[in-house]
Design an enzyme around this catalytic site. Structure first.
Site, short mmCIF file in Angstrom:
data_model
loop_
_atom_site.label_atom_id
_atom_site.label_comp_id
_atom_site.label_asym_id
_atom_site.label_seq_id
_atom_site.Cartn_x
_atom_site.Cartn_y
_atom_site.Cartn_z
N CYS A 237 -2.48 -1.63 9.37
CA CYS A 237 -2.73 -0.75 8.22
C CYS A 237 -3.69 0.41 8.42
CB CYS A 237 -3.15 -1.59 7.04
SG CYS A 237 -1.82 -2.66 6.49
N ASN B 81 -9.44 1.51 2.96
CA ASN B 81 -9.11 1.34 4.37
C ASN B 81 -9.67 2.50 5.20
OD1 ASN B 81 -7.96 -1.12 4.15
ND2 ASN B 81 -5.85 -0.47 4.50
N THR C 235 0.86 -1.19 0.00
CA THR C 235 0.00 0.00 0.00
C THR C 235 0.90 1.24 0.00
OG1 THR C 235 -1.62 -1.23 1.26
CG2 THR C 235 -1.82 1.17 1.28
N LYS D 170 -1.96 3.53 9.85
CA LYS D 170 -0.87 3.96 8.97
C LYS D 170 -1.41 4.52 7.64
CE LYS D 170 0.96 0.16 6.43
NZ LYS D 170 0.66 0.43 5.03
N LEU E 187 -6.01 3.32 -0.32
CA LEU E 187 -6.05 4.16 0.88
C LEU E 187 -7.49 4.49 1.24
CD1 LEU E 187 -3.13 6.72 0.28
CD2 LEU E 187 -3.07 4.60 1.60
N PHE F 255 -12.38 4.25 4.56
CA PHE F 255 -13.83 4.07 4.70
C PHE F 255 -14.15 3.02 5.76
CE2 PHE F 255 -16.68 5.97 1.38
CZ PHE F 255 -15.78 6.93 0.94
N PHE G 35 -6.45 -6.35 -0.89
CA PHE G 35 -7.56 -6.01 0.01
C PHE G 35 -7.84 -7.10 1.04
CE2 PHE G 35 -8.43 -3.59 -3.92
CZ PHE G 35 -8.48 -2.31 -3.39
N LEU G 36 -6.97 -8.11 1.12
CA LEU G 36 -7.26 -9.20 2.08
C LEU G 36 -7.24 -8.67 3.50
CD1 LEU G 36 -4.58 -10.25 3.85
CD2 LEU G 36 -3.93 -11.16 1.67
P1 NAD Z 1 5.26 -7.55 6.59
O1 NAD Z 1 6.10 -6.68 7.44
O2 NAD Z 1 4.57 -8.73 7.17
O3 NAD Z 1 6.15 -8.10 5.37
C1 NAD Z 1 7.02 -7.34 4.62
C2 NAD Z 1 8.27 -8.18 4.31
O4 NAD Z 1 9.09 -7.46 3.41
C3 NAD Z 1 9.13 -8.48 5.55
O5 NAD Z 1 9.27 -9.87 5.71
C4 NAD Z 1 10.47 -7.79 5.24
O6 NAD Z 1 11.59 -8.50 5.72
C5 NAD Z 1 10.45 -7.78 3.72
N1 NAD Z 1 11.35 -6.77 3.12
C6 NAD Z 1 11.52 -5.47 3.46
N2 NAD Z 1 12.42 -4.89 2.65
C7 NAD Z 1 12.83 -5.84 1.76
C8 NAD Z 1 13.74 -5.85 0.68
N3 NAD Z 1 14.41 -4.74 0.32
N4 NAD Z 1 13.93 -7.00 0.01
C9 NAD Z 1 13.25 -8.13 0.35
N5 NAD Z 1 12.36 -8.18 1.36
C10 NAD Z 1 12.16 -7.05 2.06
O7 NAD Z 1 4.21 -6.58 5.89
P2 NAD Z 1 2.78 -6.98 5.31
O8 NAD Z 1 1.77 -6.98 6.40
O9 NAD Z 1 2.90 -8.17 4.42
O10 NAD Z 1 2.47 -5.70 4.42
C11 NAD Z 1 3.15 -5.46 3.21
C12 NAD Z 1 2.42 -4.36 2.46
O11 NAD Z 1 1.10 -4.79 2.14
C13 NAD Z 1 2.26 -3.06 3.25
O12 NAD Z 1 2.37 -1.99 2.35
C14 NAD Z 1 0.85 -3.14 3.76
O13 NAD Z 1 0.27 -1.86 3.93
C15 NAD Z 1 0.13 -3.87 2.65
N6 NAD Z 1 -1.06 -4.63 3.06
C16 NAD Z 1 -1.03 -5.39 4.20
C17 NAD Z 1 -2.15 -6.16 4.54
C18 NAD Z 1 -2.16 -7.01 5.78
O14 NAD Z 1 -3.21 -7.58 6.08
N7 NAD Z 1 -1.10 -7.16 6.52
C19 NAD Z 1 -3.26 -6.17 3.69
C20 NAD Z 1 -3.23 -5.40 2.54
C21 NAD Z 1 -2.12 -4.63 2.22
C1 UGA Z 2 -8.00 -4.35 6.87
C2 UGA Z 2 -9.00 -4.33 5.72
O1 UGA Z 2 -10.23 -4.96 6.15
C3 UGA Z 2 -8.45 -5.07 4.50
O2 UGA Z 2 -9.36 -4.95 3.41
C4 UGA Z 2 -7.11 -4.45 4.11
O3 UGA Z 2 -6.55 -5.16 3.02
C5 UGA Z 2 -6.16 -4.52 5.30
O4 UGA Z 2 -6.76 -3.81 6.43
C6 UGA Z 2 -4.85 -3.85 5.04
O5 UGA Z 2 -4.72 -3.03 4.17
O6 UGA Z 2 -3.97 -4.20 5.81
P1 UGA Z 2 -7.26 -6.12 8.70
O7 UGA Z 2 -6.63 -4.94 9.35
O8 UGA Z 2 -6.45 -7.34 8.49
O9 UGA Z 2 -7.83 -5.72 7.26
O10 UGA Z 2 -8.55 -6.56 9.54
P2 UGA Z 2 -10.03 -5.96 9.69
O11 UGA Z 2 -10.98 -7.06 9.65
O12 UGA Z 2 -10.27 -4.84 8.76
O13 UGA Z 2 -10.01 -5.39 11.18
C7 UGA Z 2 -9.26 -4.23 11.52
C8 UGA Z 2 -9.56 -3.85 12.96
O14 UGA Z 2 -10.88 -3.35 13.09
C9 UGA Z 2 -9.46 -5.01 13.94
O15 UGA Z 2 -8.85 -4.56 15.12
C10 UGA Z 2 -10.90 -5.39 14.18
O16 UGA Z 2 -11.12 -6.04 15.39
C11 UGA Z 2 -11.57 -4.02 14.13
N1 UGA Z 2 -13.01 -4.05 13.83
C12 UGA Z 2 -13.44 -4.56 12.66
C13 UGA Z 2 -13.90 -3.50 14.73
O17 UGA Z 2 -13.52 -3.00 15.81
N2 UGA Z 2 -15.25 -3.51 14.42
C14 UGA Z 2 -15.71 -4.03 13.25
O18 UGA Z 2 -16.94 -4.00 13.02
C15 UGA Z 2 -14.79 -4.57 12.36
#
Ligand code: NAD
Ligand code: UGA
Length: 458
Positions: free
Chosen positions: A275, A223, A131, A278, A220, A225, A161-162
């Protein structure tokens, strides 16, 4: 085995691991390699116990691993041999310099761009999976073009969007796949290649395309919304507690309006996760950067309410327990930021634990999957916290329980047995409104839900 294409993902985290496992699982004709700078993480992806807990992930990884899914630390080699590179590195909030505490820290992202440039020997499609702030693709393109070989690369935006805890279902049946590209012939061609991958299992009608900047902003915005809905309902939960209204009834009545919809309206101790905060901060920073202060303030309000909700929950505990927590044993049920994950990033439990320790309470923390991360998060105060796996043992001899994570497990516990083992008067603060409040009240607990009248024996 000869594969049709080589796909590389840089970053083996919560997004890179599951998304690539799904692509490999659904597309055996492609070789998918996930690389990371962290060798311990890669070793875990190659082991029996995966580095993240996510229901259903094990099965998919086991099916595809070493067939067409590979985890490796050989980043340069991976770049060299790939046709498509997903970049899924972390993009945390910047913790220094300009934009400190607000802007996205793009250092990991930029290093990746430079490494791709350095190691590439053939044309590639680069896919932003992380993101990112709007217009980041432009910065990446500038880096990739800096040695005169820029025409080799086409940058696409394909935000993820997971949600954690439901990642496998979200990946298997996504509401939509969004692909942003330049609307040039080359951009459209690259976009269509990515569409083809997703078409292996996602219905065509759910794959949408746009220009790159709209795609970056849509992530952005989505998230923001979602978080806004939680802050809206949480703000009203405070009003309910003052007026004897019940937030569950309010959210049901509001959510049944199909223009509004019923999801993401559960009042809680506050949203967490890596997320929401952030990404909103990132949006706020962008708006300020463009002089849109009113827009920035609007979205900042979502975070303000969330901070308020966390503080309010801690303060309610203090007030209910006769304005002193010193020496009292308090048990936190759950530490993960939501159920079905071991992830604790930005979990409201971190704030609550620190706040309760400030009040000199004794803390006992239990969680089915997040204790390892909890210990890490509370390292500076670890001497004052006990970590216990069994929820019955955790509550033993405690003055109060606070439910912080909505694990199903906590709905079905034997609260009579728990009540008997606790110090009286016993308190339960339900930060997720998941247990039967009347039932535990009748057992003897003083019950403090979110956004509902408290049930007390005083
Ligand atoms: P994470 O911290 O779990 O994973 C990121 C990985 O990238 C780490 O293992 C790190 O060691 C690696 N890394 C960093 N710099 C590197 C480099 N130069 N070369 C190789 N590897 C490198 O993060 P995440 O939760 O997977 O999130 C990644 C991105 O996806 C973020 O931008 C986040 O906003 C977005 N996102 C996260 C979620 C979620 O549910 N966690 C959902 C949607 C989008
Ligand atoms: C969220 C979005 O739902 C994903 O679509 C997006 O990809 C992701 O952020 C991301 O960009 O990282 P996530 O943070 O994994 O996913 O989990 P959510 O189910 O969205 O929950 C976020 C927080 O809101 C949790 O702390 C949850 O307990 C809380 N929540 C959720 C509430 O307090 N009330 C609700 O009704 C729903």
């Amino acid at each position: 085995m000869i594969f049709e294409k080589n796909i590389l993902c840089i970053g083996a985290g919560y997004v890179g691991g599951p998304t690539m496992a799904m692509i490999a699982y659904k597309c055996p004709q492609y070789k998918v390699t996930v690389v990371d700078i962290n060798p311990a993480r890669i070793a875990e992806w190659n082991s029996v116990k995966l580095p993240i807990y996510e229901p259903g992930l094990d099965k998919i990884v086991k099916k595809a691993r070493n067939r067409n899914l590979f985890f490796s630390t050989e980043i340069a080699q991976g770049i060299k041999t790939s046709d498509i590179i997903f970049v899924s590195v972390n993009t945390p909030t910047k913790a220094f310099g300009a934009g400190n505490g607000m802007a996205a820290d793009l250092q990991y992202w930029e290093k990746t761009a430079r490494q791709i440039l350095q190691c590439s020997e053939s044309p590639k499609i680069i896919v932003e999976k992380s993101t990112l702030p709007v217009k980041t693709a432009q910065a990446m393109e500038k880096i990739l073009k800096s040695n005169g070989n820029g025409d080799q690369f086409e940058v696409l935006s394909n935000p993820e969007f997971l949600a954690e805890g439901t990642a496998i279902n979200d990946l298997m049946n996504p509401d939509r796949i969004l692909i942003g590209s330049h609307l040039t012939d080359k951009g459209v061609k690259a976009r269509d290649e990515l569409v083809k991958i997703y078409e292996s299992w996602v219905p065509k009608s759910r794959i949408i395309t746009s220009d790159i900047w709209s795609s970056e902003l849509s992530k952005l915005a989505s998230n923001a919304f979602l978080a806004q809905r939680i802050s809206s309902i949480n703000s009203l939960s405070a009003l309910c507690e003052k007026t004897d209204a019940d937030i569950t009834n309010v959210s049901q009545a509001v959510g049944m309006d199909c223009r509004i919809g019923n999801r993401f309206l559960n009042a809680s101790v506050g949203f967490g996760g890596s997320c929401f905060k952030k990404d909103i901060l990132n949006l706020v920073y962008l708006c300020r950067n463009y002089g849109l202060n009113e827009v920035a303030e609007f979205w900042e309000g979502v975070i303000r309410i969330n901070e308020y909700q966390k503080k309010r929950f801690a303060l309610n505990m203090l007030t209910a327990m006769f304005n002193t927590l010193a020496g009292k044993r308090i048990c936190l049920y759950g530490f993960a930021f939501k159920a079905d994950t071991g992830d604790t990033r930005e979990s409201p439990a971190i704030f609550l634990a620190k706040r309760l320790i400030e009040e000199k309470a004794e803390l006992i923390i239990t969680d089915p999957e997040a204790l390892k991360n909890a210990k890490e998060n509370l390292r500076e105060i670890s001497g004052e916290v006990t970590f216990v796996e069994d929820p019955y043992e955790a509550a033993n001899d405690c003055h109060a329980i606070a439910i912080v994570t909505e694990w199903n497990l906590y709905k079905d516990l034997d609260y009579e047995k728990i009540y008997r083992s606790m110090i009286k008067p016993a308190f339960i603060f339900d930060g997720r409104n998941i247990i039967d409040h009347q039932k535990v009240f009748e057992i003897g607990f003083n019950v403090y839900p979110i956004g509902k009248p408290a049930l007390t024996h005083f």
